[in-house]
Motif scaffolding. Structure first.
Motif, PDB file in Angstrom:
ATOM      1  N   SER A  18       0.836  -1.214   0.000  1.00  0.00           N
ATOM      2  CA  SER A  18       0.000   0.000   0.000  1.00  0.00           C
ATOM      3  C   SER A  18       0.862   1.252   0.000  1.00  0.00           C
ATOM      4  CB  SER A  18      -0.918   0.001   1.218  1.00  0.00           C
ATOM      5  OG  SER A  18      -1.846  -1.070   1.166  1.00  0.00           O
ATOM      6  N   ARG A  22       0.807   4.109  -2.935  1.00  0.00           N
ATOM      7  CA  ARG A  22       0.596   5.546  -2.713  1.00  0.00           C
ATOM      8  C   ARG A  22       1.737   6.363  -3.297  1.00  0.00           C
ATOM      9  NH1 ARG A  22      -0.443   3.478   2.699  1.00  0.00           N
ATOM     10  NH2 ARG A  22      -2.703   3.130   2.952  1.00  0.00           N
ATOM     11  N   VAL A  27      -4.316   5.079  -4.964  1.00  0.00           N
ATOM     12  CA  VAL A  27      -4.964   4.962  -3.660  1.00  0.00           C
ATOM     13  C   VAL A  27      -5.513   3.548  -3.505  1.00  0.00           C
ATOM     14  CG1 VAL A  27      -6.807   5.796  -2.148  1.00  0.00           C
ATOM     15  CG2 VAL A  27      -5.651   7.380  -3.693  1.00  0.00           C
ATOM     16  N   GLU A  42      -7.472  -0.406  -6.716  1.00  0.00           N
ATOM     17  CA  GLU A  42      -6.620   0.774  -6.656  1.00  0.00           C
ATOM     18  C   GLU A  42      -7.190   1.828  -7.597  1.00  0.00           C
ATOM     19  OE1 GLU A  42      -3.016   0.178  -9.685  1.00  0.00           O
ATOM     20  OE2 GLU A  42      -3.045  -1.395  -8.138  1.00  0.00           O
ATOM     21  N   HIS A  45      -5.025   8.712  -7.661  1.00  0.00           N
ATOM     22  CA  HIS A  45      -5.189   9.638  -6.540  1.00  0.00           C
ATOM     23  C   HIS A  45      -5.734  10.992  -6.975  1.00  0.00           C
ATOM     24  CE1 HIS A  45      -4.032  12.656  -3.516  1.00  0.00           C
ATOM     25  NE2 HIS A  45      -4.242  11.681  -2.643  1.00  0.00           N
ATOM     26  N   GLN A  86      -3.647  14.117   1.165  1.00  0.00           N
ATOM     27  CA  GLN A  86      -3.478  12.809   0.542  1.00  0.00           C
ATOM     28  C   GLN A  86      -4.537  11.837   1.052  1.00  0.00           C
ATOM     29  OE1 GLN A  86       0.196  10.832   1.491  1.00  0.00           O
ATOM     30  NE2 GLN A  86       0.016   9.338  -0.161  1.00  0.00           N
ATOM     31  N   LEU A  88      -5.525   8.177   1.862  1.00  0.00           N
ATOM     32  CA  LEU A  88      -4.778   6.974   2.198  1.00  0.00           C
ATOM     33  C   LEU A  88      -5.528   5.698   1.832  1.00  0.00           C
ATOM     34  CD1 LEU A  88      -3.354   7.946   5.697  1.00  0.00           C
ATOM     35  CD2 LEU A  88      -2.250   8.146   3.459  1.00  0.00           C
ATOM     36  N   HIS A  89      -6.838   5.715   1.988  1.00  0.00           N
ATOM     37  CA  HIS A  89      -7.621   4.515   1.709  1.00  0.00           C
ATOM     38  C   HIS A  89      -9.083   4.919   1.513  1.00  0.00           C
ATOM     39  CE1 HIS A  89      -9.412   0.495   2.239  1.00  0.00           C
ATOM     40  NE2 HIS A  89      -8.209   0.020   1.938  1.00  0.00           N
TER      41      HIS A  89
END
Length: 228
Positions: A18, A22, A27, A42, A45, A86, A88-89
């Motif tokens: 992960s 990133r 993401v 995925e 981003h 950002q 992250l998940h």
């Protein structure tokens, strides 16, 4: 207009995978629910970050395209970096068009500046709730619910039972008997103090006049006594 989002299947999992994902501008995410098992995905981003700025993205049925396979989903959870811009998940839930969904929908307040509590009483509209938990079929899910404040006066409150809900939309809180407040009018302290001072001043005027009249009458009696 349905919002579309693209993703790819994610084969490598774990913290290290992960982190590398990133670092490459992607993401990590997951799609769960429905009859199919959870699937790791995925997403790009930058594309996701800009879509997250759209209010409708958080309260609409999204069309998820995973390598050519489309399915309706709802955004369920976002994890952001503590101080970086950002993502992250992200989590998505599959939607069954024949089953009701529970979703938080934003409230849009209209005519607040025209209501009596603001125009006549110099009050301020206080938004007690900014979003509402609703239950409905996916096809009936609204992007937002309008709250008309045109008749809201000072000292009055708009409750859940006062809202005009779209057809097919229910509010679980009302079903439980919780008629929560949605918006009310607050009178600022400065305005309240001015009004109180004005009332006191208005009440003192006749009192002062009466005192002056009483002094004048006493003076007249004294003058009459001296003349005798």
């Amino acid at each position: 207009m349905q919002i579309e989002i693209s993703a790819r299947k994610r084969t490598l999992q774990g913290k290290g995978a992960s982190r590398r994902l990133r670092g490459s501008g992607k993401v990590p995410g997951v799609i769960y629910g429905g009859e199919n098992p959870a699937e790791a995905i995925e997403l790009d981003h930058n594309s996701l970050y800009h879509q997250l700025k759209l209010e409708a993205f958080h309260a609409s049925i999204l069309s998820m395209d995973v390598e050519g396979q489309r399915e309706p989903v709802l955004l369920r959870d976002i994890q952001m970096h503590p101080f970086k811009l950002q993502v992250l998940h992200v989590d998505f839930q599959r939607v069954d068009r024949n089953k009701k969904v529970h979703m938080k929908v934003p409230l849009h307040f209209i005519n607040g500046e025209m209501c009596p509590g603001v125009k006549l009483s110099s009050g301020i509209v206080s938004h007690v709730l900014t979003e509402l938990d609703v239950s409905c079929l996916p096809k009936d899910l609204p992007e937002f619910i309008s709250v008309d404040l045109i008749d809201l006066a000072a000292g009055n409150t708009v409750h859940l039972s006062d809202l005009k809900l779209p057809e097919g939309v229910e509010v679980p809180a009302l079903a439980k008997g919780d008629d929560l407040p949605v918006a009310t009018i607050i009178i600022p302290r400065a305005v309240a103090a001015e009004e109180a001072a004005a009332v006191v001043a208005a009440g003192e005027i006749p009192t002062t006049v009466q005192k002056k009249e009483g002094v004048a009458k006493e003076g007249e009696k004294k003058d009459a006594g001296k003349k005798k």
